[in-house]
Enzyme design. Sequence first.
Site, PDB file in Angstrom:
ATOM      1  N   SER A   1     -10.108  -0.666   7.116  1.00  0.00           N
ATOM      2  CA  SER A   1      -9.273  -0.593   5.819  1.00  0.00           C
ATOM      3  C   SER A   1      -8.586  -2.066   5.171  1.00  0.00           C
ATOM      4  O   SER A   1      -8.646  -1.940   3.868  1.00  0.00           O
ATOM      5  CB  SER A   1      -8.420   0.537   5.671  1.00  0.00           C
ATOM      6  OG  SER A   1      -8.976   1.990   5.933  1.00  0.00           O
TER       7      SER A   1
ATOM      8  N   SER B   1      -9.208   1.623   2.977  1.00  0.00           N
ATOM      9  CA  SER B   1      -8.634   2.119   1.898  1.00  0.00           C
ATOM     10  C   SER B   1      -7.314   1.451   1.390  1.00  0.00           C
ATOM     11  O   SER B   1      -6.493   2.099   0.512  1.00  0.00           O
ATOM     12  CB  SER B   1      -7.892   3.491   2.763  1.00  0.00           C
ATOM     13  OG  SER B   1      -7.127   2.909   3.781  1.00  0.00           O
TER      14      SER B   1
ATOM     15  N   LYS C   1       0.941  -1.270   0.100  1.00  0.00           N
ATOM     16  CA  LYS C   1       0.011   0.106   0.210  1.00  0.00           C
ATOM     17  C   LYS C   1       0.952   1.290   0.140  1.00  0.00           C
ATOM     18  O   LYS C   1       1.908   1.256   0.611  1.00  0.00           O
ATOM     19  CB  LYS C   1      -0.855  -0.106   1.161  1.00  0.00           C
ATOM     20  CG  LYS C   1      -1.918   0.997   1.183  1.00  0.00           C
ATOM     21  CD  LYS C   1      -2.605   0.795   2.500  1.00  0.00           C
ATOM     22  CE  LYS C   1      -3.947   1.806   2.929  1.00  0.00           C
ATOM     23  NZ  LYS C   1      -4.827   1.468   3.875  1.00  0.00           N
TER      24      LYS C   1
END
Length: 393
Positions: A131, A107, A30
């Site tokens: 997330s 996310s 990420k």
Amino acid sequence: MDTSTWRILADPLVGPTAPGVLDGLTIAVKDLFAVAGQVTGAGNPTWLAEQDRHDRHAAAVESLLGAGASVAGIARTDEFAYSLAGQNAHYGTPPNPAAPGAVSGGSTSGPAAAVALGQVDIGLGTDTAGSIRVPASYQGLVGLRPTHGAVPAEGMQPLAPSFDTVAWLAREPRTAARVADVLLAHLPGRAVARRTIVLPALDAGVAPDIVAAASDVRQRLVAHGVLAAAEAVDLDPAAPAAWVTAFRTVQAHEAWREYGGWIDTHPGALGADIAGRFAVGKALTEDAACAARETVAAAGGLLRDLLDDAVLVIPTTAGGAPFPDGGGAVEDERAATLRLTHLASAAGTPAVSVPLLRAADGRPAGLCFVGAPGTDRALLGLAESAVAAMTGA
């Protein structure tokens, strides 16, 4: 390269530094983690343009490389990780192969899509308010939020440090457990409690088909001997709404504390939805934040007490992945899902989402096992048993 999923993709971007239990596995990182020689973009092009290259890897990345894994690339995130949808105003929405046309979940949106598409084995991300668990639920993956603080956060860009965790997802529990063997090797082996509990007060915000599916799967897991019969724990019906409101207040206050100065000097740099969330944090008073923090602490203490001798089994999300409609469907789903996901975040406990539920129209959804602090690896074992029982594997 799909730029809605990836910011950088190579073959590999970074190779393993030593052999180990993750030999041959690939990772999508990420865009919140330091990767040596790269910059961290945090889902925002203005932020990206101002950053310096890192001279070392984030601690979690270093550990995984040292166990034999390689980094395939840096994958997208919602701006500053402040969303659960996966929609990025600058880079687009990564695909959801499990529910085409629906949002990917965020996310940790890019790593989730990369794993679901079979491009990598592991998605390394973060979980502040869900997330990891939400994209896992929406895309039929396994996602673990570890005990708060169990994995070092050095080199990981924060959002709300009181709740931020390094987290990961995979296509099956065994791969997620191999990652845990590396990142959580230091944790004492605490077993998951035999008792199973549910919280009926949570059902009010969950889609009826998901409530029914969760009840059916729990009963089937009891029949297979994976779970004990569920015991209902009564809460004040108003408690979940009060808790999640306080949680969102603390999260917003900490997020503004992290990025408010930068946002004030970069007007127009954020997408509208993310800008709105930061604006909430800007408007908060210290007294309001302090009161909310007391509510979150009380809720977290109550939940940890409940989990000391039990495992909580609930839907991961309030429904399957929503379809963008230009209205409020995605935000409504986010608000309803936060009633579920904030529980482990407030209590600092581990939670694993397992792809065992289906909405009435076939979209996947996760069943979430929430355990006491330190039961992370045992929870993954429970997840593996549950998947095996339901699939006959």
